[in-house]
Design an enzyme around this catalytic site. Structure first.
Site, PDB file in Angstrom:
ATOM      1  N   CYS A   1      -2.930   7.843   4.976  1.00 23.88           N
ATOM      2  CA  CYS A   1      -2.838   7.108   3.717  1.00 23.88           C
ATOM      3  C   CYS A   1      -4.008   7.462   2.802  1.00 23.88           C
ATOM      4  O   CYS A   1      -3.834   7.628   1.598  1.00 23.88           O
ATOM      5  CB  CYS A   1      -2.847   5.603   3.982  1.00 23.88           C
ATOM      6  SG  CYS A   1      -1.492   5.024   5.026  1.00 23.88           S
TER       7      CYS A   1
ATOM      8  N   GLU B   1       0.878  -1.168   0.000  1.00 22.95           N
ATOM      9  CA  GLU B   1       0.000   0.000   0.000  1.00 22.95           C
ATOM     10  C   GLU B   1       0.911   1.212   0.000  1.00 22.95           C
ATOM     11  O   GLU B   1       1.628   1.459   0.970  1.00 22.95           O
ATOM     12  CB  GLU B   1      -0.921   0.055   1.207  1.00 22.95           C
ATOM     13  CG  GLU B   1      -1.929   1.201   1.084  1.00 22.95           C
ATOM     14  CD  GLU B   1      -2.300   1.823   2.411  1.00 22.95           C
ATOM     15  OE1 GLU B   1      -2.287   3.072   2.491  1.00 22.95           O
ATOM     16  OE2 GLU B   1      -2.584   1.083   3.359  1.00 22.95           O
TER      17      GLU B   1
END
Length: 460
Positions: free
Chosen positions: A264, A230
């Site tokens: 994120c 990620e």
């Protein structure tokens, strides 16, 4: 001889913690012990593994009063927000709840002649490389399901949050998870790459920068070791003409600014239908002008410093370049802005996709807002990015949101919310955000491998 890792506190630039890295031989020995422990751990009953992991999670909760100020010192999040235990516990609890069903054999057929089924087999040793921005929640996304599935885990945490892995290992070991089943290590980049290249691990999960993800994949090249990543994000919000403006402002601006924008799935660009643009902007400016930038240890602080001076410099550079190219910065410099880690949160208008602030990941408290006239224009702009983690759509029309969502290149589509990780859904991305997926039943599938059984009962 190992190297020294220093966590520099963004509060005052002092060294908050230091740890020595393992040299390659010592690291090999640590990983070998973890590999030796894996078969016995996997042989334990599933419920026993679940109970031990959840006891470790509870032990972290008992440390929370110490953890919250520790996080403020290490990465700058204000103590008023209370740390990460809520999300940490929610994610682990959900993965524990769905473990039996997710890891159950897939029955294909059982008759007088054949028994056929597919088992989920743990990979073996899972290497988790965790980031500093949500250091507990991002780590538990993989640590909990990996251990529950029967893997052993080696955790390497970011230097900026140097003490988090130690805390987690301490809690899990005190709860009864054997030390060689879950091990925290301090490694430099070269040793990390060497271990991956030597096939020390059976699966690698990395959360961090695009460059870091590329380094992991290069190290694993030719080893057939699975790598889940990620990486960067440039998540958009789209406010349609029928949206609840107040709710959209509250959620999207919080999504852009919370944790000093170091999320994120933080909102980094917002597209607002022209009919609501002026109202949205006015309300957004009021929200940000109400923030209190300051020392994260003080209760009145609502936005703290960025985790590192160099992170703040990148955001300042993006803002300055955008203003030079014609963007308008709306928030006056706040008193606590020191030109270093303490950075005034900023809203920009008159932005275009020619500007880095609308293209590159900012990962800081800045958001650009653009006016749009149609879904088609908004979709084109949202997809004009190398990243694809989440997108937030604001409308009262569910079917329209689904139709627009189907056209957005992203891992998660939100409607009337943003910046939240639902552990029942797969956390995943596309494009340069990376590949793979955590949490949900798919998270278990990624942390195990399928093994098929084709058993013929009779031969005559």
């Amino acid at each position: 001889m190992g190297k020294t890792l220093n966590c520099i506190s963004p509060i005052d630039g002092s060294v908050y913690a230091s740890r020595e890295t393992l040299d390659l031989d010592a690291a090999r020995a640590e990983v070998a012990a973890v590999r030796t422990a894996q078969k016995a751990w996997a042989a334990r009953p599933l419920q026993e593994r679940i109970d031990l992991v959840m006891a470790g999670v509870a032990a972290i909760g008992e440390m929370n009063d110490d953890i919250v100020p520790e996080l403020a010192h290490m990465m700058g999040r204000p103590v008023r927000f209370g740390g990460e235990f809520g999300g940490f516990n929610e994610r682990a609890s959900h993965m524990a709840k769905i473990a039996a069903e997710s890891l159950a054999d897939i029955e294909v057929g059982d008759d007088a002649t054949f028994k056929r089924y597919i088992k989920r087999i743990p990979h073996g040793v899972v290497f988790v490389v965790a980031p500093w921005n949500y250091p507990y929640m991002t780590a538990i996304n993989t640590v909990a399901p990996a251990l529950i599935a029967g893997n052993t885990v080696v955790l390497k945490h970011a230097t900026q949050t140097l003490l988090v892995g130690e805390r987690m290992a301490q809690a899990f070991h005190a709860a009864g998870v054997p030390e060689d089943v879950f091990k925290n290590v301090f490694l430099d980049h070269d040793t990390t790459s060497a271990l991956i290249a030597e096939k020390a691990f059976d699966f690698v999960n990395f959360t961090g920068s695009v460059g870091g993800g590329q380094a992991m994949e290069r190290a694993a090249a030719g080893t057939f070791t699975g790598v889940g990543t990620e990486l960067g994000g440039k998540d958009p919000g789209y406010v349609m003409e029928d949206a609840d403006v107040d709710a959209a402002v509250d959620t999207l601006i919080d999504g852009a600014m919370f944790n000093s924008g170091q999320c994120c799935c933080g909102i980094e660009r917002i597209y607002v239908h022209e009919s609501l643009y002026d109202s949205f902007l006015e309300k957004a400016l009021a929200v940000v002008n109400g923030y209190k930038l300051g020392n994260p240890l003080e209760a009145e602080t609502t936005i703290g410093p960025m985790a590192n001076v160099r992170f703040a410099k990148e955001v300042r550079d993006q803002i300055a370049e955008a203003v030079e190219q014609g963007a308008m910065a709306h928030i006056a410099t706040m008193e606590a802005d020191d030109g270093g880690a303490y950075l005034t949160p900023q809203i920009l208008t008159n932005v275009t996709h020619e500007m880095r602030v609308m293209r590159d990941e900012s990962f800081g408290p800045v958001v650009g807002i653009m006016k749009v006239s149609s879904d088609e224009e908004a979709i084109k702009l949202m997809n004009d990015s190398e990243f694809g983690l989440t997108a937030s759509i604001w409308t009262k029309d569910l079917e329209r949101a689904q139709a627009v969502g189907d056209q957005i290149e992203t891992g998660t589509v939100f409607m009337n919310r943003a910046d939240y990780l639902d552990p029942a859904l797969c956390w995943t991305g596309c494009k340069n955000t990376g590949r793979g997926g955590g949490l949900s039943v798919i998270g278990y599938h990624n942390l195990t491998r399928p093994k098929s059984y084709h058993l013929k009962k009779v031969t005559g």
